[in-house]
Design an enzyme around this catalytic site. Structure first.
Site, PDB file in Angstrom:
ATOM      1  N   ASP A 347     -59.367  39.276  42.084  1.00  0.00           N
ATOM      2  CA  ASP A 347     -58.602  40.440  42.965  1.00  0.00           C
ATOM      3  C   ASP A 347     -58.914  41.742  42.713  1.00  0.00           C
ATOM      4  O   ASP A 347     -59.433  42.234  41.490  1.00  0.00           O
ATOM      5  CB  ASP A 347     -57.808  39.657  41.988  1.00  0.00           C
ATOM      6  CG  ASP A 347     -55.991  41.166  42.826  1.00  0.00           C
ATOM      7  OD1 ASP A 347     -55.696  40.395  43.914  1.00  0.00           O
ATOM      8  OD2 ASP A 347     -55.273  41.260  42.082  1.00  0.00           O
ATOM      9  N   GLU A 378     -62.311  40.982  46.035  1.00  0.00           N
ATOM     10  CA  GLU A 378     -61.580  42.805  47.616  1.00  0.00           C
ATOM     11  C   GLU A 378     -62.679  43.542  47.061  1.00  0.00           C
ATOM     12  O   GLU A 378     -62.086  44.050  45.378  1.00  0.00           O
ATOM     13  CB  GLU A 378     -59.760  42.904  46.965  1.00  0.00           C
ATOM     14  CG  GLU A 378     -59.427  41.343  47.048  1.00  0.00           C
ATOM     15  CD  GLU A 378     -58.068  41.297  47.578  1.00  0.00           C
ATOM     16  OE1 GLU A 378     -56.811  41.397  48.605  1.00  0.00           O
ATOM     17  OE2 GLU A 378     -57.435  41.529  46.456  1.00  0.00           O
TER      18      GLU A 378
END
Ligand code: CA
Length: 670
Positions: A347, A378
């Site tokens: 994340d 990400e």
């Protein structure tokens, strides 16, 4: 989303050579090391004046009530070198709960163990566990099917969403839980016709399930007192313990560990690998195990003591500091070894430095079958962060500083295909106006090449190889693909209506992803036009809004069939599953008019069903005729119908591309 911290922080001397040289601990034994004759506890607390360990009978204060026998012992730990405090407790103390009382600057704080392997309800107390006791039968032979691992197609799923729908056919007891995955023969409404859950995933052909956070998180109460709670879980509490609310009994620390393993084994038995969504960039809040053990060490702050907020959660952790880097490496490897995890999705990876990620890759590679463990994330942050050292952040412009086997989500392709995620009316290649720009065409061509080789773009993304790119159009964040199409094309009118033009756009979007280099990824339910009624951030919405709607799956079966076909087709096409640097050079783009894109995939050394194929994208609302490359071509799909190779039409010279379609033909040697 998560409460902001107003805790005053300081950088102390944590970034000095003196501190780093004297207090970096290299051992791999932090936490409770259980044996049946003794347990050795170790905690890293270099700034503590005093550390005591408390041994408890119960997993939480609540269960203990005012029972006197709850606190069994309180012992002063021994200070050893490098800031590590230890205690050896004799005897078999399996199942005993414990905490540390850490005193820094005269303030004593009680904390769970940052290296907890098990814990009581809501994760306030850690538990000593004999992990061997938690293994389901056959666990020693459990692993992901090696053949499936060669064809990664990732399906992004929330554990609750999978089976929360009463129509899922999963028993009341297992619905929304880890154990829902162990039912391999469930059908919609128990009617014996339409497969659901694992039974369904097997038929779909995906090879990896990417689970939204499944480590212990803080936003859902685990006691079960509050009904109908829901959260995605991006709020970590105990990083190395499974979340309790997905278990059938969160109070007994063994249960969640065992049930999580049962889930992994069930997925493996279905030929599906398990990817964990890991959130090392921030914690639930700053009242965390880290802050209570070594105040201010694990978090970033500015010179004047303001906690860094690149995560949007007010407490960015510091992967660039040695002991947090070490923690991330240890934690990822622990999940890989103990729980047989096949991949990790980071994340807000843009909040981590490339060195940490590369070291995690290196450590995973050393494990048995570790080289095939997937790593991706990400490559962005919610806002700017304050780095404590000079680092290379893992953002798209630095993708070449990452190991070639660490991938980034490609937002350029995602937004190019169907419009920007933050602009309701924004349209892209499949739902755009007739007149498409050269820029858009270039973007889709880069997507096909996974932004590598001829598709690399210095101003956008220039990947080393397709192994660095996750290609996708939808994920849990923002609108579902269906909702984005309804919002952008139909002004958000009636998400429940079965628009035939939108269905075709949905097919086309998936068709592009499945015929592009890079690893394909999609949000669970994209394949049956999943809707959240236009909600673009459902992180704590109702379970009903979020859950997979199995009646809808039945209603959109023809769309599911298209996905099935394209997933299967991908495995037979040359070039497209290649991950090496030269792959993009085996894609030969054909000169085409306006926004139509065509390309030949050619690889004489391919072990696939065909060594040569041609693909066309027609984003127009009308038929477009194009010239075929020389030779005889067999039609596999025209974007509407899909054909078995032996029954396909032979075409030569030209082909009429249907409106909004992905057309694929293979070169017929006959
Ligand atoms: Ca929890």
């Amino acid at each position: 989303m998560i409460e902001r911290s107003n805790i005053k922080m300081s950088r102390h001397n944590f970034d000095t050579k003196d501190f780093i040289d004297n207090y970096t601990y290299e051992g791999s034994d932090l936490g409770a090391n259980y044996a049946n004759d003794k347990t050795v506890f170790k905690v890293w607390a270099p700034t503590a004046e005093n550390v005591e360990i408390c041994l408890y009978k119960y997993g939480s204060e609540e269960e203990a009530g005012d029972k006197e026998e709850d606190l069994l012992r309180k012992i002063l730990m021994n200070k050893e070198s490098r800031g590590v405090w230890t205690w050896e407790e004799a005897g078999d103390i399996e199942g005993i709960y414990y905490t540390f009382l850490v005193t820094v600057d005269g303030i004593t704080r009680e904390t769970a163990d940052p290296y907890s392997k098990a814990c009581g309800v809501n994760g306030k107390r850690s538990m000593v566990i004999d992990l061997g006791k938690t293994n389901p039968s056959g666990w020693d032979k459990d692993e992901m099917n090696a053949e499936c691992a060669k064809h990664p197609v990732i399906y992004e799923l929330h554990i609750g969403d999978f089976s929360n729908d009463p129509y899922s056919g999963i028993s009341d007891e297992y619905r929304g839980k880890y154990l829902a995955f162990t039912d391999s023969s469930s059908t919609a409404g128990n009617e014996g016709k339409f497969p659901t859950c694992i039974n369904y995933l097997k038929s779909l052909g995906i090879t990896y399930v990417h689970l939204l956070p499944t480590f212990d998180y803080g936003s859902v109460d685990e006691t079960g007192k509050i009904k109908n709670q829901f959260n995605w879980g991006y709020d970590p509490v105990n990083y190395n313990v499974p979340e309790g609310s997905y278990s059938t009994n969160a109070k007994d620390g063994h249960v969640r560990v065992n049930e999580f393993k049962q889930m992994v084994m069930a997925l493996h038995n279905a030929g599906i690998g398990v990817i964990m969504d890991v959130v090392y960039n921030h914690t639930f809040n700053m009242d965390s195990v880290f802050q209570k053990t070594v105040p201010d060490y694990y978090y970033r702050c500015s010179e004047d003591g303001v906690a860094s907020n690149g995560s949007g959660c007010g407490n960015d952790t510091a992967s660039e500091r040695e002991m947090y880097r070490r923690y991330m490496i240890d934690s990822v490897c622990y999940w890989a070894k103990e729980y047989h995890i096949d991949g990790f999705r980071f994340d807000l990876m843009g909040l981590h430095d490339t060195q940490t990620l590369n070291e995690i890759r290196e450590s995973l590679d050393k494990l048995n079958n570790g080289k095939r463990i997937l790593m991706y994330g990400e490559p962005w942050a919610a806002a700017e962060t304050t780095w404590m050292r000079d680092v290379t952040p893992a953002i798209p412009s630095n993708v070449r500083s990452l190991d070639p086997r660490i991938a980034i989500f490609c937002d350029r392709a995602r937004d190019g295909i169907k419009g920007h995620v933050f602009e309701a009316k924004g349209r892209g290649y499949v739902n755009g106006d007739e007149k498409e720009s050269e820029e858009m065409k270039k973007k889709i061509m880069s997507c096909v090449c996974a932004w590598s080789g001829q598709g690399a773009d210095e101003n956008e993304i220039s990947a080393i190889a397709p192994s660095q790119i996750i290609n996708y159009v939808s994920a849990h964040d923002d609108w579902t693909l269906w909702d984005k199409l309804v919002t952008s094309v139909k002004d958000g009118e009636d998400f429940g209506r079965k628009y035939s033009d939108l269905l075709q756009m949905n097919k086309m979007a998936a068709g592009i992803i499945m015929t592009s280099l890079g690893t394909p990824f999609f949000q669970a339910g994209e394949e049956f036009a999943r809707t959240k009624n236009g909600c673009d951030n459902s992180y704590n919405s109702s379970p009903e809004l979020n859950q997979l709607d199995w009646k809808r799956a039945m209603e959109y079966e023809s769309l599911i069939d298209y996905y099935k076909y394209m997933i299967k087709l991908r495995k037979s096409l040359p070039v497209i599953e290649r991950t090496d640097e030269a792959a993009a050079e085996c894609i030969h783009f054909i000169e085409t008019e306006d926004a139509v894109i065509g390309f030949v995939l050619e690889d004489d050394n391919s072990d696939k069903a065909w060594k040569k194929a041609v693909v066309y994208y027609n984003p127009y609302e009308k038929d477009v005729e194009v010239k075929l490359p020389e030779g005889r071509w067999s039609l596999l799909t025209d974007g509407y119908n899909c054909f078995e190779p032996e029954k396909s039409d032979i075409l030569e010279k030209e082909i009429v591309l249907k409106p909004r379609s992905v057309t694929v033909l293979y070169y017929d040697k006959k």
